[in-house]
Design an enzyme around this catalytic site. Structure first.
Site, PDB file in Angstrom:
ATOM      1  CD  GLU A  66      74.710 -39.318 127.194  1.00 32.17           C
ATOM      2  OE1 GLU A  66      75.805 -38.759 127.012  1.00 32.17           O
ATOM      3  OE2 GLU A  66      74.575 -40.311 127.934  1.00 32.17           O
ATOM      4  CG  ASP A  71      75.897 -45.271 122.769  1.00 28.20           C
ATOM      5  OD1 ASP A  71      74.826 -45.231 123.401  1.00 28.20           O
ATOM      6  OD2 ASP A  71      76.918 -44.667 123.133  1.00 28.20           O
TER       7      ASP A  71
END
Ligand SMILES: *[C@@H]1O[C@H](CO)[C@@H](O)[C@H](O)[C@H]1NC(C)=O
Ligand SMILES: *[C@@H]1O[C@H](CO)[C@@H](O)[C@H](O)[C@H]1NC(C)=O
Length: 368
Positions: free
Chosen positions: A246, A53
């Site tokens: 997401e 991420d």
């Protein structure tokens, strides 16, 4: 769907045929590469930076990356290819938010506004929506000098978590987009009902209240793509199954705002039991003239109805790219993400930073 199934059967049959052929005629097998199917995606620019991420900022001539890890990892490099050097962390201890994996916050996103750096991060536990988004600020992008302001929004438990839409969402994967006029919008979400967005207050450290507190639903996968957890509890596991959307990120390339998101299974891959091809992480996008949506794909499908263009997915030795963001570098947009290298490992911590420059064709980004 029937057509797809038919295609799969044909491909499976073709693969079987070929291996039978190889068995019958060994001369065909070794050394003779089967025809390589045309790749729908450009090769990734891979790097050695182990990351999950990523959030990347360029300050002056230095690239800073922020990522999942103890106290939020910071790395810096003279260019995206590296060499990337670990330079300590954003926080100097656990997050002040008393929940989740506060020692190693998730999915940070760092932005700079008027000389202040804001690092938004999440605390949670995998598969549960007892989560929160927090923020830390500093006058410089590197380590040292960060102040943790704690939580902005919470889901599951904690202040405000019973209010809509926190009561139906999972407060992780923050993205803050700032308009020309300085208005900040916080986008968040993971699984359950997907991605949501609310306006932030002027100081960017809390959600706007009153009339400005207008929440928007931005993206959702209505289908349960995977079965839910066997024994869901009120905050862990979705009894309706897994709706894997997401990692929202908003970028702007005139005249459109782009909502990027990660679709599919993110992590914990068992190389002997991978999800069906196409159900692993991939990067999708929708666009809108407004940063508030509605975001639609090429055929006009709203992202809350399961829409989204696939911009980047598994190809060659790249598996499950996601957790993406867009960096504008010298006026050029670059899509960056983490990916697994199938020749190295499927392990979570072995994910690497990858990137591709973006070109826009008819206003749709293409990773080149
Ligand atoms: C994957 O790893 C192999 C072997 O280490 C390397 O040659 C290749 O360039 C890597 N690919 C990417 C996209 O990182
Ligand atoms: C969430 O809050 C809204 C507004 O108070 C309420 O109508 C809704 O039923 C709640 N949903 C759940 C699942 O608690």
């Amino acid at each position: 769907m029937a057509l797809l199934l038919g295609l799969f059967t044909l491909i499976t049959l073709a693969v079987h045929r070929r291996s039978e052929l190889f068995l019958q005629n060994p001369a065909l097998s070794p050394g003779v590469a089967p025809p390589v199917p045309a790749e729908p995606f450009a090769p990734a620019h891979g790097t050695d930076l182990q990351i999950h991420d990523p959030s990347i900022l360029k300050v002056g001539e230095i690239y800073y990356s922020y990522s999942v890890g103890e106290n939020i990892a910071i790395h810096q490099a003279p260019c995206l290819d590296g060499p990337w050097k670990r330079t300590m962390t954003v926080l100097d201890k656990e997050s002040i938010i008393p929940k989740g994996d506060r020692q190693a916050p998730w999915a940070p996103m760092t932005i700079e506004v008027d000389g202040t750096f804001y690092c938004y991060y999440a605390v949670s536990f995998a598969g549960c929506r007892d989560s929160a988004i927090g923020v830390a600020t500093s006058k410089s992008p590197g380590p040292g000098g960060w102040t943790d302001h704690g939580s902005i929004v919470q889901s599951g438990t904690g202040p405000g978590s019973a209010n809509y839409p926190y009561n139906v969402s999972n407060a992780i994967d923050p993205c803050v987009f700032i308009t020309d006029t300085g208005q900040g919008y916080l986008t968040w979400g993971s699984y359950w009902t997907g991605l949501w967005q609310v306006p932030l207050s002027k100081d960017l450290l809390s959600v706007a209240t009153g009339e400005e507190s207008d929440a928007r639903h931005l993206a959702y996968e209505p289908r349960a793509i995977f079965p839910g957890r066997k024994k869901p509890t009120p905050l862990c596991g979705d009894p309706t199954g897994a709706h894997p959307v997401e990692g929202g990120f908003i970028s702007y390339h005139a005249p459109y705002h782009y909502l990027w998101f990660s679709w599919g299974k993110c992590c914990k891959y068992d190389p002997d039991n991978l999800p069906a091809p196409g159900k692993e992480y991939q990067i999708r996008v929708g666009r809108s003239l407004s940063p508030r949506g509605p975001f639609v794909d090429r055929i006009g499908r709203d992202l809350v109805d399961g829409g989204g263009e696939v911009v980047y997915g598994s190809n060659r030795d790249v598996y499950a790219p996601g957790g993406e963001g867009v960096l504008t570098d010298d006026g050029k947009d670059i899509l960056y993400y983490h990916y697994l290298n199938t020749t190295i490992s499927y392990d979570f911590w072995e994910a690497r930073l990858g990137y591709n420059p973006l070109e826009y064709i008819d206003g749709w980004p293409v990773a080149v």
